[in-house]
Design a protein around this motif. Structure first.
Motif, short mmCIF file in Angstrom:
data_model
loop_
_atom_site.label_atom_id
_atom_site.label_comp_id
_atom_site.label_asym_id
_atom_site.label_seq_id
_atom_site.Cartn_x
_atom_site.Cartn_y
_atom_site.Cartn_z
N LYS A 224 7.49 -4.53 -3.96
CA LYS A 224 7.04 -5.68 -4.74
C LYS A 224 8.20 -6.60 -5.09
O LYS A 224 8.10 -7.83 -4.96
N TRP A 233 4.37 -11.62 -2.14
CA TRP A 233 3.72 -10.46 -2.76
C TRP A 233 2.20 -10.50 -2.61
O TRP A 233 1.57 -9.48 -2.35
N ASP A 234 1.60 -11.67 -2.76
CA ASP A 234 0.14 -11.76 -2.64
C ASP A 234 -0.33 -11.32 -1.25
O ASP A 234 -1.31 -10.58 -1.12
N LYS A 237 0.30 -7.53 -0.83
CA LYS A 237 -0.69 -6.79 -1.63
C LYS A 237 -2.04 -6.74 -0.93
O LYS A 237 -2.74 -5.72 -0.97
N LYS A 241 -4.15 -3.46 0.13
CA LYS A 241 -5.53 -3.25 -0.30
C LYS A 241 -6.42 -2.87 0.88
O LYS A 241 -7.33 -2.05 0.76
N LEU A 248 -1.40 1.08 -4.73
CA LEU A 248 -1.35 0.05 -5.77
C LEU A 248 -1.69 0.61 -7.15
O LEU A 248 -1.46 -0.03 -8.16
#
Length: 249
Positions: A224, A233-234, A237, A241, A248
């Motif tokens: 991160k 990061w988005d 992430k 997911k 996470l």
């Protein structure tokens, strides 16, 4: 931890099963805590994985015990030669080196081309570029290649060498006295530099993320922190997911 995670009961319940599904884990914990939210279950699975009590087989399926291990890439003779050259020429240079061949352990398809990367500290890129041209007379050396250069020249070069700027505070480690990127840096760079790593995008990138997290110990804080430095990061992430949501928490 034992009281919260009911480890002994968990092992007794599922020890005769080859695998255990996320639904079975959820029902097991619901027996103990009827109001347990799904988010808490994901966090517990992640912690159990870190403690080598569970390991992920595939999405939503786990088994008791862990095969997660520390990553130690193979340092080829070529990487040693390049490192030695740079260390002799630049005594206090901070850089790291790696090869896209390392990604073969995580991909589903075999790329037709591989290349070597040298990330070097700011304001030294050009000096390193000219230095490496001396030992790469028969193959291409590229300095921070543009999108056009990647498409026109990188793919047609035999084992090209790419010199790039090293992002400050990049996660690095030393293997056999050679400084290389940690897996967390490679994971983020694959997302941030999609033009350069065009052969490893789309579904292949999901395979890489899934296999890395399943096989090796990935530090979420490191991942991160570096992805935030690269403003990715988005995106990182989202890949987590889709492939390894339990990391996470």
């Amino acid at each position: 931890m034992a009281e919260t995670f009911y480890i002994e009961e968990l092992e007794n319940r599922f020890r005769d099963q080859k695998t255990v599904s996320i639904e079975e884990l959820y029902q097991f914990y619901k027996e103990k805590e009827p109001d347990l939210p799904r988010s808490t279950l994901r966090w517990r699975i992640y912690e159990l994985n870190n403690k080598a009590i569970l390991s992920r087989v595939k999405r939503g399926v786990y088994k008791l015990g862990s095969e997660v291990r520390e990553w130690k890439p193979d340092i080829s003779k070529e990487l040693k030669t390049i490192t030695s050259k740079l260390q002799n020429e630049f005594l206090y240079l901070t850089f790291c080196i790696w090869s896209t061949k390392w990604l073969l352990n995580f991909t589903q398809h075999l790329p037709t081309k591989y290349f070597t990367l040298v990330d070097t500290e700011r304001d030294t890129e050009e000096s390193v570029f000219y230095c490496l041209q001396d030992i790469r007379k028969d193959s291409g050396v590229f300095l921070n290649p543009s999108k056009d250069e990647v498409h026109k020249y990188l793919g047609s070069s035999e084992n090209p060498l790419v010199v790039r700027s090293l992002i400050s505070q990049s996660p690095l480690m030393t293997v056999n006295e050679i400084q290389v990127p940690k897996l967390e840096k490679i994971m983020v760079d694959l997302v941030a530099d999609e033009v350069l790593f065009n052969a490893f995008q789309g579904k292949e990138l999901k395979n890489i993320y899934s296999n890395i997290v399943n096989k090796y110990d990935v530090n979420l804080s490191t991942l991160k922190r570096y992805s935030l430095r690269r403003n990715k990061w988005d995106e990182v992430k989202e890949f987590l997911k889709e492939t390894n949501e339990q990391i996470l928490g």
